[in-house]
Enzyme design. Structure first.
Site, mmCIF file in Angstrom:
data_model
loop_
_atom_site.group_PDB
_atom_site.id
_atom_site.type_symbol
_atom_site.label_atom_id
_atom_site.label_comp_id
_atom_site.label_asym_id
_atom_site.label_seq_id
_atom_site.Cartn_x
_atom_site.Cartn_y
_atom_site.Cartn_z
ATOM 1 N N THR A 21 8.450 -0.225 5.078
ATOM 2 C CA THR A 21 7.634 -1.432 4.964
ATOM 3 C C THR A 21 7.865 -2.096 3.608
ATOM 4 O O THR A 21 7.680 -1.470 2.572
ATOM 5 C CB THR A 21 6.142 -1.070 5.112
ATOM 6 O OG1 THR A 21 5.936 -0.490 6.393
ATOM 7 C CG2 THR A 21 5.257 -2.293 4.971
ATOM 8 N N HIS A 29 -3.028 7.384 2.485
ATOM 9 C CA HIS A 29 -2.565 6.230 3.276
ATOM 10 C C HIS A 29 -3.356 6.050 4.570
ATOM 11 O O HIS A 29 -3.538 4.927 5.037
ATOM 12 C CB HIS A 29 -1.079 6.392 3.574
ATOM 13 C CG HIS A 29 -0.400 5.094 3.853
ATOM 14 N ND1 HIS A 29 -0.357 4.044 2.964
ATOM 15 C CD2 HIS A 29 0.253 4.643 4.951
ATOM 16 C CE1 HIS A 29 0.285 3.020 3.482
ATOM 17 N NE2 HIS A 29 0.665 3.356 4.701
ATOM 18 N N CYS A 76 0.812 -1.218 0.000
ATOM 19 C CA CYS A 76 0.000 0.000 0.000
ATOM 20 C C CYS A 76 0.848 1.273 0.000
ATOM 21 O O CYS A 76 0.421 2.302 -0.535
ATOM 22 C CB CYS A 76 -0.922 0.023 1.217
ATOM 23 S SG CYS A 76 -1.467 -1.594 1.734
HETATM 24 FE FE1 SF4 Z 1 -0.862 -1.663 3.836
HETATM 25 FE FE2 SF4 Z 1 0.229 -0.065 5.728
HETATM 26 FE FE3 SF4 Z 1 -1.846 -1.681 6.272
HETATM 27 FE FE4 SF4 Z 1 0.583 -2.699 5.847
HETATM 28 S S1 SF4 Z 1 -0.049 -1.387 7.563
HETATM 29 S S2 SF4 Z 1 -1.357 -3.487 5.031
HETATM 30 S S3 SF4 Z 1 1.304 -1.327 4.193
HETATM 31 S S4 SF4 Z 1 -1.854 0.100 4.878
HETATM 32 FE FE FE Z 2 1.596 0.564 7.957
#
Ligand code: SF4
Ligand code: FE
Length: 491
Positions: A191, A293, A104
């Site tokens: 990440t 986000h 993401c």
């Molecule tokens: Fe996606 Fe961030 Fe959730 Fe991980 S924590 S699944 S990268 S939105």
């Molecule tokens: Fe995250």
């Protein structure tokens, strides 16, 4: 090959020369390292579901550039339905993996660069947007796993990037060449970077006019010379090396396998640079990224909480407490908190709006509210899971005790509750709950996509307190005469 298979994703990672360290040691193949493999399995799942007919609408989209079907993780949001489907995709993946699936950040960085490169070109007459669209087409065609790298170490928090004793505390340009730039610095909490194809490097803060060297946004291959990943320590991470049930989520691990990524004089060619010195656009870029986000967490944490609620409910059956009214009420409370954040995220998408570049943005108030609630609700849901699952989460013996012929039978005998259930079900469910509610998981919910105060600043700024005061004055005056009231638009 617009949609990679999971196998192609893993094979393509093998081709990259990723420089990674785990537990202080150089890793020769990220694909085969047991500390990283669960996180690769999770990303592989995002590729797998895109090939399944029943998930096609949620997991894929039609590229507005090529007209081809592409993975939704490489798509630019074209309408509010795309925003809603993104949240649905995240919940589906959260339900399927029970953890973070990492793609993401790259998706939201792609969208932030798409919008910002357009706006820079409009304002400054630069040529970033067509260049970015060429890059995007390749990302879509090759279905790349992108990591987003935004959070600089930041050094002394009271000082700006240009005031730091060590200028490398924020990623910056250290050399300009005719064919590109050289960057240096680091990004933290990255990440999925260690198992990605490319990293989108973005400024992590608004910048002053004199800070042009810090206003750099670009794409860097994960295997580029000078890129070094140093894997983060997680709660219970050595359990991944031991195998067995103690890991909790044996196939997909816990959270996203974060690393710090060092850029030690990394050359970036011109075709991969999408902002270079336009400081006045950095604040907007950060804001775009954050707004896209923050709503995510209503989807991904919603899916994760579904698994956690399921594990907790199963545990109550194993314990024989499932018919107790108080237990049922606590499960209901977990469901209530989870659905509240999911509903806000769906609402943020449904109430989204069109940007100048033609892509769509979440409603900012709702998006920030989602993330603010996540910083509380994940803790509260986890607290209730601990409450209902019981103290053995913190005290049960390990896999090795279970395997020892001298004591294994005792461990099983005295952890057996409702005899209708195998004791190993209780132990495995307990381990999942323990790991999914570990410090690593909880802190990710607190600080991922920005710490709580970052959302509160936006929320207060957007709330229109003056307009609310006028509303109160008008209602209380009993007239329509109060001047200066700005009622919100009804969509
Ligand atoms: Fe996606 Fe961030 Fe959730 Fe991980 S924590 S699944 S990268 S939105
Ligand atoms: Fe995250």
């Amino acid at each position: 090959m617009a949609l990679k298979t999971p196998e192609q994703y893993v094979d393509s990672l093998r081709q990259l020369k990723i420089c990674a360290y785990v537990a202080g040691e150089r890793v020769h193949s990220v694909v085969d390292h047991p500390a990283i493999a669960p996180h690769i399995n999770t990303v592989a799942k995002t590729y797998e579901l895109a090939h399944q007919a029943e998930h096609r609408e949620v997991m894929t989209a039609i590229s507005h550039l090529s007209g081809e079907r592409v993975h939704r993780y490489t798509h630019i949001f074209q309408n509010t339905d795309d925003l809603v489907k993104k949240i649905q995709m995240l919940r589906l993946l959260g339900q399927t993996t029970g953890t973070c699936f990492q793609r993401c950040v790259g998706l939201d960085a792609l969208n932030a660069l798409y919008a910002t490169s357009f706006e820079i070109d409009q304002g400054e007459g630069t040529g970033y947007h067509p260049r970015f669209c060429d890059y995007l087409l390749r990302v879509q065609r090759e279905d790349l796993m992108l990591a987003g790298a935004m959070t600089d170490p930041k050094g002394h928090r009271a000082k700006k990037p240009s005031e730091q004793a060590d200028p490398d505390q924020f990623v910056h340009v250290v050399e300009r060449r005719p064919d590109g730039v050289v960057i240096r610095g680091a990004k933290l909490h990255n990440t999925g970077g260690i198992n990605s194809h490319e990293i989108l490097v973005l400024p992590g803060t608004g910048l002053a006019a004199g800070e042009k060297d810090y206003a750099i946004a670009c794409a860097v291959p994960a295997g580029a010379p000078g890129v070094i990943f140093i894997f983060g320590r997680q709660s219970n991470d050595t359990r991944k090396l031991e195998g067995g049930c103690d890991i909790g989520n044996p196939r997909f691990g816990v959270v996203g396998g974060e690393a710090m990524v060092v850029f030690d004089n990394v050359f970036v060619p011109n075709e991969h640079i999408f902002m270079n010195g336009e400081t006045q656009y950095c604040g907007g870029l950060v804001n775009y990224f954050a707004t896209w986000h923050r709503a995510n967490y209503g989807g991904c944490k919603g899916g994760n909480a579904d698994v956690l609620i399921g594990a907790t409910a199963k545990m109550t059956r194993i314990l024989g407490t499932d018919r107790n009214a108080v237990v049922r009420d606590k499960l209901t409370e977990m469901i209530h908190m989870n659905e509240t954040t999911y509903a806000s995220a769906i609402g943020a998408g449904a109430m989204g709006y069109r940007l100048a570049c033609g892509s769509y943005m979440f409603d900012p108030m709702m998006s920030n509210t989602v993330k603010q609630n996540i910083t509380r609700n994940v803790y509260q849901i986890s607290r209730l899971a601990h409450d209902l699952a019981g103290g053995f989460l913190a005290t049960m013996p390990d896999q090795k005790a279970l395997e020892n012929p001298e004591i294994g039978a005792y461990v099983k005998k005295y952890h057996t509750a409702n005899p209708d259930y195998d004791v190993m079900e209780r132990i495995r469910m307990g381990r999942y709950i323990e790991n999914m509610t570990s410090v690593t998981s909880m802190v990710e919910s607190m600080h991922g996509a920005g710490s709580p105060q970052a959302q509160r600043i936006v929320m207060l700024g957007l709330a229109g307190i003056e307009a609310k005061i006028k509303m109160a004055e008008q209602v209380i005056s009993g007239t329509d005469d109060v001047k200066g009231i700005a009622l919100p638009k009804s969509n």
